[in-house]
Scaffold this active site. Structure first.
Site, short mmCIF file in Angstrom:
data_model
loop_
_atom_site.label_atom_id
_atom_site.label_comp_id
_atom_site.label_asym_id
_atom_site.label_seq_id
_atom_site.Cartn_x
_atom_site.Cartn_y
_atom_site.Cartn_z
N PHE A 1 -7.67 20.33 10.07
CA PHE A 1 -6.96 21.62 10.10
C PHE A 1 -5.78 21.53 9.14
O PHE A 1 -4.92 20.66 9.29
CB PHE A 1 -6.47 21.95 11.51
CG PHE A 1 -5.74 23.28 11.55
CD1 PHE A 1 -6.46 24.47 11.58
CD2 PHE A 1 -4.36 23.34 11.54
CE1 PHE A 1 -5.80 25.70 11.58
CE2 PHE A 1 -3.69 24.56 11.55
CZ PHE A 1 -4.42 25.74 11.58
N ASP B 1 -1.58 15.04 5.16
CA ASP B 1 -1.06 16.17 5.91
C ASP B 1 -0.41 15.62 7.19
O ASP B 1 -1.09 15.28 8.15
CB ASP B 1 -2.20 17.15 6.24
CG ASP B 1 -1.71 18.35 7.05
OD1 ASP B 1 -0.61 18.28 7.63
OD2 ASP B 1 -2.46 19.35 7.12
N LYS C 1 6.25 21.25 11.14
CA LYS C 1 6.52 21.38 12.58
C LYS C 1 7.87 20.83 13.07
O LYS C 1 8.77 21.60 13.33
CB LYS C 1 5.35 20.81 13.36
CG LYS C 1 4.10 21.68 13.20
CD LYS C 1 3.00 21.33 14.16
CE LYS C 1 1.92 22.37 14.22
NZ LYS C 1 0.82 22.20 13.28
C1 LIG Z 1 0.04 23.10 12.40
C2 LIG Z 1 -0.64 22.45 11.27
C3 LIG Z 1 -0.76 23.07 10.02
C4 LIG Z 1 -0.30 24.49 9.77
O1 LIG Z 1 1.06 24.64 9.97
P1 LIG Z 1 1.67 26.13 10.14
O2 LIG Z 1 3.15 25.90 10.21
O3 LIG Z 1 1.10 26.70 11.39
O4 LIG Z 1 1.27 26.91 8.95
C5 LIG Z 1 -1.36 22.36 8.99
N1 LIG Z 1 -1.82 21.11 9.18
C6 LIG Z 1 -1.73 20.48 10.36
C7 LIG Z 1 -2.22 19.08 10.50
C8 LIG Z 1 -1.16 21.13 11.45
O5 LIG Z 1 -1.09 20.52 12.64
#
Ligand SMILES: *Cc1c(COP(=O)(O)O)cnc(C)c1O
Length: 405
Positions: free
Chosen positions: A145, A231, A260
């Protein structure tokens, strides 16, 4: 009369929330929080909850951390926004801090995770074009994701999220996660410019790859001149017991994205890069209005200071180990539990099947968690403030709820 009274009572206990002017983007749970402090949340009826989710890995320092609230108030009276047309000292300072903890050279600040990944994707494409690769391809993983905007959605390895939004962007190839050979198979593909990977897959249900996987990907990237993009949006900022989860394997990435927990609730994200990848963005090639504003940067800067000064990365490692052990003790041999896994304060309890309304059953017991991995994994991303007693409480409540399923 009695019927009316009963209805009134029913309406009170099973609340219906009137939100006619909101798009139906979320399957929300039947609770509305009005206050938070540390690891606790309170709903509008005054019921207290232990928060083992932290707004999905956001409030690592707990809700309304007094020092952060103070900084927010102070900066709100000093300067919120001025535009990246001007030098922003708070941003420059935060850049240095973030590069120090991530091993990167230069940072670009955004407002969210998905925007951070967009910047990473653009850097990978600039990198490809700098090598005269006309159609740069980024390898990503099935089950990954990376966000909801079209670029990061195209990178995301979940078909179900693509549904209704095709055509996806070109230039992404998905391979099985935790499979080095699947990446190595691209060795002769001249269009590959980068591998983009979550060190631990969050949304897929806290999927931890085998030891050595990320090292092997690093080696492949070195051999073939590919950028390694990690990521760390969910796994970063100390949560797993290192500043960033890929650092457990003693590797340095070429690009690190995070978001986050960086602002502990104030929206801010970052894409940082090293070496050749750090110098690809130039004036006019990328930018943002809000990203890196004095307010968000001042807050994030203090988040890093607090984590550093109080040794909270190590605390996350210790508390995480303690919580995992408690979960193993309470649930390790439970017939409905398939696996208990994760690193630090990024933990998942996988069940034998999908259970309806699982997270709501936890809410009833006063514990906030979320469900990931197609409804089978209880996901915990609590604040580093969680005490051992509270960790015991999380495990005990989890055990109660799972037993009651
Ligand atoms: C939450 C998340 C995203 C997206 O972040 P947003 O602030 O919601 O756009 C991307 N990659 C990972 C691994 C995530 O957990």
């Amino acid at each position: 009369m009695l019927k009316n009274l009963l209805n009134k009572f029913r309406n009170r206990t099973s609340k219906s929330y009137q939100e006619p002017a909101l798009m139906n983007a979320y399957a929300r749970m039947p609770v509305s929080f009005v206050r938070g402090e540390g690891v606790h949340l309170w709903d509008e009826d005054g019921k207290q909850y232990l928060d083992a989710l932290g707004g999905i890995a956001v409030t690592f320092l707990g809700h309304c951390h007094p020092k952060i609230s103070e900084i927010i108030s102070l900066q709100a009276t000093r300067l919120l926004h001025c535009s990246n047309l001007f030098h922003i000292q708070e941003q420059a300072k935060l850049g240095e801090q973030f590069c120090r903890i991530s091993g990167m050279d230069k940072a670009f600040f955004t407002n969210s995770g998905t925007e951070s990944n967009e910047a990473a994707i653009k850097i990978a494409r600039l990198y490809g074009h700098s090598k005269n690769i006309e159609t740069p391809t980024i390898i990503t993983a099935h089950g990954s994701f990376h966000g909801r905007t079209m670029g990061s959605l195209s990178a995301t390895g979940k078909e179900s999220l693509h549904k209704g939004f095709t055509p996806m962007l070109e230039g992404f190839s998905q391979v099985d996660y935790n499979n080095v050979d699947a990446v190595a198979a691209y060795a002769d593909n001249d269009s590959v410019v980068a591998v983009m990977i979550e060190p631990i897959q969050g949304e897929s249900g806290i999927v931890v790859p085998d030891e050595g996987y990320l090292q092997a990907i690093r080696t492949l990237c070195d051999q073939h001149g590919w950028l390694l993009i990690v990521d760390e949006i969910q796994s970063g900022m100390g949560r797993t017991g290192k500043w960033f989860a890929h650092q457990h394997e003693d590797i340095i990435a070429d690009v690190v994205t995070s978001a986050k927990a960086l602002g502990n609730g104030i929206p801010i994200g970052v894409c940082a890069a090293r070496g050749k990848a750090a110098d690809l963005i130039s004036p006019g090639s990328h930018g943002t209005t809000f990203g890196g504003n004095p307010f968000a940067c001042q807050v994030a800067s203090n988040v890093i200071d607090i984590i550093e000064q109080q040794g909270l990365v190590e605390t996350a490692a210790n508390t995480g180990t303690f919580l995992k052990r408690q979960l193993q003790q309470k649930l390790g041999t439970h017939p409905k539990v398939v696996d208990i896994r994760g690193k630090g304060l990024m933990l998942g309890v996988e069940l034998d099947q999908k259970y309806d309304n699982l997270a709501v059953k936890f809410l009833d017991q006063g514990l906030v968690v979320s469900v990931a991995g197609d409804g089978k994994v209880i996901r915990m991303l609590p604040s580093v403030l969680l005490t051992e007693n509270q960790a015991r409480q999380v495990a005990a409540t989890t055990s109660d709820v799972v037993t009651g399923l």
